[in-house]
Design an enzyme around this catalytic site. Structure first.
Site, mmCIF file in Angstrom:
data_model
loop_
_atom_site.group_PDB
_atom_site.id
_atom_site.type_symbol
_atom_site.label_atom_id
_atom_site.label_comp_id
_atom_site.label_asym_id
_atom_site.label_seq_id
_atom_site.Cartn_x
_atom_site.Cartn_y
_atom_site.Cartn_z
ATOM 1 N NE ARG A 173 4.890 -4.632 4.660
ATOM 2 C CZ ARG A 173 4.972 -4.534 3.327
ATOM 3 N NH1 ARG A 173 5.351 -5.558 2.596
ATOM 4 N NH2 ARG A 173 4.695 -3.425 2.716
ATOM 5 C CG HIS A 190 -5.893 -8.026 -1.443
ATOM 6 N ND1 HIS A 190 -4.651 -8.602 -1.566
ATOM 7 C CD2 HIS A 190 -5.939 -7.052 -2.397
ATOM 8 C CE1 HIS A 190 -3.975 -7.998 -2.546
ATOM 9 N NE2 HIS A 190 -4.747 -7.053 -3.069
ATOM 10 C CE1 TYR A 198 -1.026 -5.404 -1.633
ATOM 11 C CE2 TYR A 198 -0.176 -4.491 0.409
ATOM 12 C CZ TYR A 198 -1.062 -4.443 -0.649
ATOM 13 O OH TYR A 198 -1.968 -3.438 -0.716
ATOM 14 C CG HIS A 219 -1.002 -8.394 -5.929
ATOM 15 N ND1 HIS A 219 -0.220 -7.484 -5.259
ATOM 16 C CD2 HIS A 219 -2.269 -7.908 -5.873
ATOM 17 C CE1 HIS A 219 -0.981 -6.488 -4.815
ATOM 18 N NE2 HIS A 219 -2.231 -6.736 -5.166
ATOM 19 C CD GLU A 235 -5.045 -5.940 -7.536
ATOM 20 O OE1 GLU A 235 -5.029 -6.642 -6.507
ATOM 21 O OE2 GLU A 235 -4.968 -4.694 -7.520
ATOM 22 C CG ASP A 262 -5.664 -1.452 -8.850
ATOM 23 O OD1 ASP A 262 -5.545 -0.267 -9.224
ATOM 24 O OD2 ASP A 262 -5.438 -1.825 -7.686
ATOM 25 C CG HIS A 280 -2.620 -2.138 -10.116
ATOM 26 N ND1 HIS A 280 -2.811 -3.327 -9.455
ATOM 27 C CD2 HIS A 280 -2.193 -1.256 -9.166
ATOM 28 C CE1 HIS A 280 -2.501 -3.180 -8.175
ATOM 29 N NE2 HIS A 280 -2.136 -1.932 -7.975
ATOM 30 C CG HIS A 340 -8.724 -3.363 -6.446
ATOM 31 N ND1 HIS A 340 -7.592 -4.131 -6.318
ATOM 32 C CD2 HIS A 340 -9.631 -3.872 -5.573
ATOM 33 C CE1 HIS A 340 -7.804 -5.072 -5.408
ATOM 34 N NE2 HIS A 340 -9.039 -4.937 -4.944
ATOM 35 C CG ASP A 397 0.960 -0.676 -7.447
ATOM 36 O OD1 ASP A 397 -0.028 0.026 -7.150
ATOM 37 O OD2 ASP A 397 1.107 -1.852 -7.048
ATOM 38 C CG HIS A 456 -3.126 2.475 -4.924
ATOM 39 N ND1 HIS A 456 -3.941 1.522 -4.355
ATOM 40 C CD2 HIS A 456 -2.386 1.816 -5.836
ATOM 41 C CE1 HIS A 456 -3.686 0.341 -4.901
ATOM 42 N NE2 HIS A 456 -2.740 0.500 -5.797
ATOM 43 C CD GLU A 506 -6.880 -2.135 -3.693
ATOM 44 O OE1 GLU A 506 -6.413 -1.813 -4.802
ATOM 45 O OE2 GLU A 506 -6.649 -3.213 -3.144
HETATM 46 ZN ZN ZN Z 1 -1.652 -1.262 -6.235
HETATM 47 FE FE FE Z 2 -5.519 -3.258 -6.173
HETATM 48 FE FE FE Z 3 -4.044 -5.736 -4.757
#
Ligand code: ZN
Ligand code: FE
Ligand code: FE
Length: 281
Positions: A36, A66, A69, A106, A144, A181, A184, A216, A229, A231, A261
């Site tokens: 975050r 990664h 986000y 991202h 990504e 991904d 995605h 991913h 999105d 998962h 993920e």
């Molecule tokens: Zn995702």
């Molecule tokens: Fe991903």
């Molecule tokens: Fe990601």
């Protein structure tokens, strides 16, 4: 087969390496800091060095860092873009301690400014970071592919390609890669279930399969083109086990590292890793 999952980075590199081995993984992904956002703990140099030895001895890698986000290079507010730039630059500097790693982020959300403006902001940020780095980073930066949720940039292969072109034109010597991904691209409308070959041919035509560095590996709770999105565990979602059998065996994908993920705990990941290994022909 190179396969692993997302792991908690709270115990450092060595702990992640040992956890990976304990669940049958030989690659893993981790957040460089709180997903975050916020400040990162200083990297423990001794831990990073010990991990590099452990990884070499145990055949682990490449590891995939990664970005948080909250990093949004395409934000409308300067404060948001500055945070993104500062964070990515700091992450890449820290990753110099683990050469050969990859860094996935991202691309960003244009928050109503339009995809073209988003692409411009993302490209110019990457160019400044890579241009000011002083050397070619020891880490490969990956864009990504996104689900196209809200105003996300990167839901279309063309958008990913446009960013790569602009960055490489102004930061020579810096090659960008792509992380695909599965959840995605499916949510974005690329039918990897019924036409995996067609989707990969399209990726090759637009981006180039040589750019593809990581997968991913996630099932999706939602349907093709849903732009959601969410998962799902492997085989429990709308992509399904047969599609993953084709994905992990596809000649253009099978040698790439696969990172799970999915919504799993460690035991769940251990089982999914065994499941996917079992799909290999
Ligand atoms: Zn995702
Ligand atoms: Fe991903
Ligand atoms: Fe990601």
């Amino acid at each position: 087969m190179k396969i692993g999952c997302h792991l908690s980075s709270s115990g450092g590199y060595m702990a992640m390496g040992q956890t990976a081995v304990s669940i049958g993984a030989n690659v893993f992904q981790f957040f460089t800091r709180n997903p975050r956002g916020g400040a990162a703990k200083p990297v423990d140099k001794a831990d990073a060095a010990a991990f590099m030895d452990y990884a070499a001895a145990n055949g682990i890698g490449p590891i995939l860092a990664h970005a948080p986000y909250t990093l949004n290079a395409a934000g409308a507010e300067e404060r948001v873009r500055e945070f993104a730039e500062m964070t990515m630059l700091d992450d890449l500097k820290r990753l110099e301690l683990t050469p050969g790693a990859m860094y996935n982020f991202h691309p960003g959300s244009h928050v109503g400014q339009g995809a073209e403006k988003g692409i411009e902001l993302i490209s110019s940020m990457l160019t400044r970071i890579l241009g000011s780095f002083g050397k070619v980073p020891a880490t490969t930066v990956l864009l990504e592919t996104m689900a196209g949720k809200g105003s996300e940039v990167g839901g279309r292969f063309e958008e990913v390609r446009a960013i790569i072109d602009r960055v490489e034109a102004s930061a020579p010597g810096c090659a960008l890669g792509v992380c695909l991904d599965t959840c995605h691209v499916w949510d974005a409308g690329y039918d990897i279930v019924n036409d995996l070959d067609g989707v990969l041919a399209e990726f090759d035509r637009v981006v180039g399969l040589g750019r593809l560095k990581a997968i991913h590996t996630n099932d999706s709770m939602n349907g093709l083109g849903s732009h959601k999105d969410r998962h799902e565990k492997i085989g429990k979602g709308r992509i399904g086990l047969d599609a993953f059998r084709r994905i992990v065996n596809h000649p253009r994908l099978r040698d790439l590292p696969f990172y799970l993920e999915t919504p799993c705990d460690l035991q769940g990941y251990k089982e999914e890793i065994a499941l996917l290994k079992g799909l290999r022909i």
